[in-house]
Design a protein around this motif. Structure first.
Motif, PDB file in Angstrom:
ATOM      1  N   GLN A  35       0.847  -1.195   0.000  1.00 44.84           N
ATOM      2  CA  GLN A  35       0.000   0.000   0.000  1.00 44.84           C
ATOM      3  C   GLN A  35       0.880   1.242   0.000  1.00 44.84           C
ATOM      4  N   VAL A  36       0.448   2.307  -0.687  1.00 44.06           N
ATOM      5  CA  VAL A  36       1.178   3.573  -0.632  1.00 44.06           C
ATOM      6  C   VAL A  36       1.181   4.084   0.799  1.00 44.06           C
ATOM      7  N   THR A  37       2.344   4.475   1.292  1.00 45.45           N
ATOM      8  CA  THR A  37       2.442   5.049   2.628  1.00 45.45           C
ATOM      9  C   THR A  37       3.010   6.449   2.531  1.00 45.45           C
ATOM     10  N   LYS A  38       2.557   7.337   3.403  1.00 44.92           N
ATOM     11  CA  LYS A  38       3.033   8.713   3.434  1.00 44.92           C
ATOM     12  C   LYS A  38       3.337   9.039   4.886  1.00 44.92           C
ATOM     13  N   THR A  39       4.605   8.935   5.258  1.00 43.64           N
ATOM     14  CA  THR A  39       4.983   9.137   6.650  1.00 43.64           C
ATOM     15  C   THR A  39       6.159  10.084   6.727  1.00 43.64           C
ATOM     16  N   VAL A  40       6.309  10.741   7.874  1.00 43.53           N
ATOM     17  CA  VAL A  40       7.491  11.531   8.167  1.00 43.53           C
ATOM     18  C   VAL A  40       8.390  10.672   9.030  1.00 43.53           C
ATOM     19  N   LEU A  52       5.001  18.648  -2.365  1.00 43.88           N
ATOM     20  CA  LEU A  52       5.460  17.271  -2.242  1.00 43.88           C
ATOM     21  C   LEU A  52       4.351  16.377  -1.691  1.00 43.88           C
ATOM     22  N   LEU A  53       3.609  16.874  -0.709  1.00 46.31           N
ATOM     23  CA  LEU A  53       2.505  16.104  -0.158  1.00 46.31           C
ATOM     24  C   LEU A  53       1.388  15.917  -1.174  1.00 46.31           C
ATOM     25  N   ALA A  54       1.132  16.947  -1.979  1.00 44.87           N
ATOM     26  CA  ALA A  54       0.134  16.809  -3.045  1.00 44.87           C
ATOM     27  C   ALA A  54       0.573  15.765  -4.062  1.00 44.87           C
ATOM     28  N   PHE A  55       1.865  15.754  -4.377  1.00 47.18           N
ATOM     29  CA  PHE A  55       2.397  14.754  -5.303  1.00 47.18           C
ATOM     30  C   PHE A  55       2.204  13.342  -4.742  1.00 47.18           C
ATOM     31  N   ALA A  56       2.484  13.163  -3.460  1.00 44.37           N
ATOM     32  CA  ALA A  56       2.293  11.850  -2.835  1.00 44.37           C
ATOM     33  C   ALA A  56       0.826  11.440  -2.879  1.00 44.37           C
ATOM     34  N   ASP A  57      -0.073  12.378  -2.610  1.00 39.33           N
ATOM     35  CA  ASP A  57      -1.504  12.082  -2.668  1.00 39.33           C
ATOM     36  C   ASP A  57      -1.944  11.694  -4.071  1.00 39.33           C
ATOM     37  N   ARG A  58      -1.444  12.438  -5.067  1.00 35.53           N
ATOM     38  CA  ARG A  58      -1.842  12.162  -6.447  1.00 35.53           C
ATOM     39  C   ARG A  58      -1.228  10.851  -6.940  1.00 35.53           C
ATOM     40  N   LEU A  59      -0.032  10.497  -6.451  1.00 37.57           N
ATOM     41  CA  LEU A  59       0.527   9.179  -6.760  1.00 37.57           C
ATOM     42  C   LEU A  59      -0.384   8.081  -6.243  1.00 37.57           C
ATOM     43  N   GLY A 113      -2.105   3.938  -6.998  1.00 34.04           N
ATOM     44  CA  GLY A 113      -2.538   3.043  -5.933  1.00 34.04           C
ATOM     45  C   GLY A 113      -1.383   2.256  -5.352  1.00 34.04           C
ATOM     46  N   ASP A 114      -1.585   0.932  -5.222  1.00 37.73           N
ATOM     47  CA  ASP A 114      -0.562   0.113  -4.578  1.00 37.73           C
ATOM     48  C   ASP A 114       0.512  -0.376  -5.543  1.00 37.73           C
ATOM     49  N   GLU A 170      -0.573  17.208 -11.807  1.00 43.28           N
ATOM     50  CA  GLU A 170      -1.695  17.554 -10.945  1.00 43.28           C
ATOM     51  C   GLU A 170      -1.216  18.266  -9.683  1.00 43.28           C
ATOM     52  N   ALA A 171      -0.085  17.839  -9.147  1.00 41.78           N
ATOM     53  CA  ALA A 171       0.465  18.508  -7.965  1.00 41.78           C
ATOM     54  C   ALA A 171       0.863  19.945  -8.283  1.00 41.78           C
TER      55      ALA A 171
END
Length: 331
Positions: free
Chosen positions: A4-9, A49-56, A61-62, A267-268
């Protein structure tokens, strides 16, 4: 089942392992992308960068696994750029410091290069922006996926309204680590001071600095308006956000993943530019409500004063790129 795509600091030991190239490949060889930015959510670089991660996530998806390192987890912008160059960071959102590695990007340090956001967008999304990306690939092995928006830069200070260049005389103004920006403010009579943006608030509070120059969204993100009495609308430079990817990482991605990355980046960039426009519409009222005094500077007086700086910066760019850009924008 794919990761799954993960977005963490991440920070500390985990961050160190990532930077050492220790990101696990995964049993199913899912592409893993490490994303990094110096700043935190609310700042234009981090937000892109966060928008790019969301759009990815929405686009792929996974099919990819993403780790986002923000808030200085991997160091300041210069450190992030070196990590991008080395391939220990795959994607980075950076700004003016990239010119220290590729002087072609000094073109964005030319004052009063654009009169509005639409003109800047046309320039960056066209052949000149493509040339900048190709130059970065040659210089450091990275490409620009998309140009987002940091914004038009304005001046804040605690001494007086800045109406003409003479009003800057002697003021200690924080500038980023760019020789061209230092030259600009020296030419305007100020005392440019290079301090990391994360340390600027305290420097303003303690009187080490009289002022700083940034887009409105950055002023808000770092709460500079809490320590500054005057905001002078100079629009002296338009600063992009460069969403960049290590070239080897790009080359290693399957074609369908590359297509998704390009779509997410585009999109980002649109999200970033819309946020910049919205900030310009709303933040002046917010700052005034909190006690700032805002004035429209005499932009023509500033433009005349820095005519020589424009030629100096453009002339320092390798090849004829700078001259071609000035010829286009001066028509």
């Amino acid at each position: 089942m794919r990761t799954q795509v993960t977005k963490t600091v991440v920070g500390g030991l985990v961050s160190a392992l990532l930077l050492a190239g220790c990101t696990p490949a995964g049993d199913d060889a899912t592409p893993q992308l490490s994303l990094a930015v110096e700043t935190s959510k609310g700042d234009p670089l981090a937000d892109m960068l966060l928008a790019f991660a969301d759009r990815l996530d929405a686009t792929l998806g996974d099919q990819v696994s993403v780790t986002v390192q923000s808030g200085g987890a991997t160091g300041d912008e210069e450190a992030v750029l070196q990590q991008l160059r080395a391939g220990s960071v795959d994607v980075a959102a950076v700004s003016g410091s990239v010119a220290s590695l590729d002087p072609t990007f000094d073109i964005m340090e030319v004052p009063f290069l654009f009169t509005d956001r639409a003109e800047a967008t046309e320039f960056l999304d066209g052949e000149f922006g493509q040339e900048m990306s190709e130059s970065l690939t040659e210089e450091i092995g990275a490409r620009v996926l998309a140009f987002g928006e940091n914004g038009f830069r304005h001046i804040t200070n605690n001494e007086r309204p800045i109406n003409t260049p003479a009003d800057l005389s002697g003021l200690k103004i924080r500038v980023p680590g760019s020789p061209a920006r230092v030259s600009l403010f020296e030419n305007l009579g100020a005392a440019p001071t290079q301090i990391d943006i994360g340390e600027a608030y305290l420097a303003l509070d303690q009187g080490v600095l009289d002022g700083q120059e940034n887009p409105l969204k950055v002023v808000d993100a770092f709460s500079f308006h809490e320590k500054q009495q005057y905001l002078s609308l100079t629009s002296h430079i338009y600063s992009p956000v460069y969403l960049t990817m290590n070239e080897q990482t790009w080359s290693d991605l399957p074609e369908d993943i590359r297509s998704g990355v390009e779509q997410a980046a585009a999109e980002a960039a649109e999200i970033s530019r819309e946020a910049g426009a919205e900030a310009d519409r709303t933040l002046k009222a917010k700052f005034e409500e909190q006690g700032m005094r805002i004035n429209e500077a005499d932009v023509d007086a500033f433009r005349r004063k820095v005519a020589g700086v424009r030629d100096e910066i453009a002339g320092g760019i390798p090849g004829d790129f700078g001259d071609r850009v000035l010829a286009r924008t001066d028509d």
